[in-house]
Design a protein around this motif. Structure first.
Motif: not given
Ligand SMILES: [Zn+2]
Ligand SMILES: [Zn+2]
Length: 214
Positions: A187, A214, A212
């Motif tokens: 991701k 993207s 995280c």
């Protein structure tokens, strides 16, 4: 066996807390960065970050995190703390937040203050990144005024000496801290892992999803 020893430390409750708190801080800071009112100071000039010589270390006594009292504000004058950076940051305002690990695999939060706007971006993107090894001269264990939790606090980056490039952990696994982790989080493509197991553990135990993007 150093490998088994390290594995035991990965699930240590203090380690989990320090890493998760760091990532929560990162998430909050990133959300603020995406706020149009957040004033980012960008620089196009590569700053002249003064690199310290390891001659400064001569005569200093090596110290580890467990030898420092985590309940007492104290400057360990005459000592040097040698650590690996295991969590990095995307912001240097108002200070650089990292997580560091020492030779016993103990880890702690590290805060660097007094960053000039010319060098901030360079420090967080090129120098104080995951896998780098540093020496901290006269380390200061500071108890946080708000959360009462310990951190290694640096007020002047001239007390940080970078260890030689050959010591750095390249492509460090974000879970187990081993070198040459060749897989990526699909991701964000920012986090390296040596295996699916390490990725799963990083997600479950250290809450990778907080950082995280993207
Ligand atoms: Zn791993
Ligand atoms: Zn990711």
């Amino acid at each position: 066996d150093p490998i088994n020893n390290r594995k035991q430390h990965l699930t240590d409750s203090h380690r989990i807390e320090v890493i998760k708190n760091h990532r929560q801080w990162e998430k909050t800071t990133l959300d603020e960065k995406h706020n149009p009112f957040y004033k980012t100071i960008s620089t196009t000039v590569k700053p002249r970050v003064k690199q310290q010589s390891d001659k400064l270390l001569i005569g200093l006594k090596p110290i580890t995190l467990r030898e420092m009292n985590s309940r007492k504000d104290h400057v360990y004058t005459g000592c040097v703390l040698s650590v690996t950076i295991i969590e990095e940051t995307l912001s240097w305002i108002p200070s650089i937040h990292l997580v560091v690990e020492d030779e016993n695999f103990d880890c702690e939060r590290m805060l660097i203050y007094g960053i000039s706007k010319e060098e901030g971006e360079y420090l967080i993107s090129k120098l104080y990144t995951v896998g780098k090894k540093i020496h901290i001269i006269n380390p200061y264990l500071r108890i946080g005024a708000n959360d009462m939790k310990p951190s290694i606090r640096v007020d002047d980056i001239s007390s940080i000496v970078m260890q030689s490039k050959s010591e750095w952990i390249l492509n460090m696994c974000r879970y187990c801290c081993e070198a040459d982790a060749s897989k990526f989080c699909g991701k964000c493509k920012q986090a390296n892992y040596c295996s699916k197991e390490c990725q799963t553990m990083d997600w479950k135990l250290y809450n990778h999803k907080l950082i995280c993007k993207s």
